[in-house]
Design an enzyme around this catalytic site. Structure first.
Site, PDB file in Angstrom:
ATOM      1  N   CYS A  70      -8.662   0.536  10.769  1.00  0.00           N
ATOM      2  CA  CYS A  70      -9.923   0.188  10.105  1.00  0.00           C
ATOM      3  C   CYS A  70     -10.985  -0.272  11.093  1.00  0.00           C
ATOM      4  CB  CYS A  70      -9.686  -0.909   9.070  1.00  0.00           C
ATOM      5  SG  CYS A  70      -9.074  -2.444   9.775  1.00  0.00           S
ATOM      6  N   SER A 126       0.846  -1.199   0.000  1.00  0.00           N
ATOM      7  CA  SER A 126       0.000   0.000   0.000  1.00  0.00           C
ATOM      8  C   SER A 126       0.874   1.238   0.000  1.00  0.00           C
ATOM      9  CB  SER A 126      -0.905  -0.009   1.235  1.00  0.00           C
ATOM     10  OG  SER A 126      -1.673   1.171   1.299  1.00  0.00           O
TER      11      SER A 126
END
Length: 392
Positions: A325, A199
């Site tokens: 998250c 990422s």
């Protein structure tokens, strides 16, 4: 004075990364799939970025890199793509109990579609036993997914050993390397992985960009439908500016990695040593040595993590309780629970994740503030209106 110690959640974009991206957000705006000059210009930048990312991973073929929108999408594409491609041979997947939710919830989705998933347990240090992995494999096992380093504890798993076992049995091996890419050396050939997720925003690059390494010959079924971008593996107009940013961020991280690794490890060990020695009722969560150089996860008996985080935030210090998250969730960390952690006996756990902007002064300020903060929260939890003396 604000102190940011949540680099495992996200990192600030480097100025050099923004500088590299700006031309493709302005004048060089073409669609990389158009054949006119604007399109060719964008295509060249995209392929150069692909080559840089491939080189950063030790990949021999730049076309093994698939640009996607995030590490989460990379995990989804890897697991769904490999599982569905091998569905006629078997429908059994193996993963671990401490994976990121991008893997855990993708596996749950596959279970709803008729696949069988075995989540492997970990020991109290967060590691998977190789013999347990071996015993979990079946004749219908087609995919193994084990993360390279855990986002909450920083524990680094022996991926190469597990990937070799998978290769011996013709099983596709995937690893989520979102936390390791740019922080520790990665060579996909040495690791022996078939699929690897990364990422951009974890390495001082832009949000909204990730990549999946796909070893040549690895069969995959795309889970999005549209055009033939990314060699038919991920349709959708490519985000050229973000891909350029990811590549530039990777270059910068790799160039500074040796010195930065040692610097961050020294700061982390100073912080962790001071907390464990000065504050009673604390313990490290995760393996002491086999972990990322920037990450420390510590439990504080008698104090809950939400109160600790908010109290430190009032002091201008940002830390986390676990994965970004899952922020807002009141559920205890599934990672720490799998390691035998119990909030009622071990207390709340904080993750301190350091980064390029972390200084010695930041660490010393936190060390000075934290004992009193913990004691105030413990006193409040015990029903005392005034805190006891700060722990020495």
């Amino acid at each position: 004075m604000r102190i940011y110690l949540d680099h495992n959640a996200t990192t600030p974009m480097r100025p050099e990364v923004l500088e590299a991206m700006l031309p493709y957000l302005q004048g060089r705006f073409g669609n990389a799939n158009s054949i006119h000059g604007w399109g060719r210009e964008a295509k060249q930048a995209l392929e150069q970025a692909r080559e840089v990312v491939a080189s950063a991973l030790g990949a021999k073929d730049k076309d093994s890199i698939v640009f996607v929108s995030s590490g989460t999408e990379a995990d989804n594409l890897a697991l769904k793509g490999a599982a569905w491609a091998a569905r006629d041979r078997g429908r059994h997947l193996v993963t671990s109990a401490v994976e990121h939710h991008a893997v855990i919830n993708t596996c749950k989705s596959l279970e709803e579609q008729g696949f069988d998933v075995t989540p492997l347990p970990v020991d109290e240090e967060g590691l998977i036993d190789s013999e347990t992995l071996r015993r979990s494999l079946r004749t219908d096992t087609t995919v193994i997914s084990l993360m390279h380093a855990n986002n909450e504890t920083g524990v680094v798993s022996p991926i190469a050993e597990a990937a070799e076992l998978a290769r011996e049995r013709g099983i596709v091996f995937h690893t989520d390397a979102v936390q390791t890419f740019g922080r520790v050396p990665i060579d996909v050939e040495s690791l022996g992985v078939d699929l690897l997720s990364i990422s951009g925003h974890k390495i001082y690059g832009p949000k909204g960009i990730g990549a999946l390494y796909v070893r040549p010959g690895t069969r995959m079924v795309p889970h999005l439908h549209g055009g033939q971008q990314e060699r038919g593996r991920r349709p959708g107009t490519e985000n050229v500016a973000a891909a350029v940013g990811l590549a530039r961020a990777a270059e910068l991280c790799l160039a500074s990695m040796p010195a930065e690794t040692e610097r961050l490890r020294t700061l982390r060990d100073r912080l962790e040593g001071a907390i464990l020695s000065r504050i009673e009722g604390t313990r490290r969560n995760g393996h002491r040595e086999q972990r990322l150089p920037n990450t420390s996860n510590i439990s504080f008996r008698g104090a809950d993590e939400e109160s600790l985080i908010l109290a430190l935030d009032l002091e201008g210090i940002a830390v986390a309780a676990g994965a970004a998250c899952t922020s807002g969730s009141l559920e205890p960390s599934h990672v720490l629970q799998a390691m035998g952690w119990k909030p009622e006996s071990h207390g709340g756990a904080l993750r301190f994740s350091l980064g390029s902007g972390t200084t010695q002064g930041d660490i010393e300020r936190l060390i000075d503030l934290l004992p009193a903060v913990v004691e105030r929260i413990r006193a409040a939890a015990a029903g005392h209106p005034e805190p006891a003396l700060a722990l020495a």
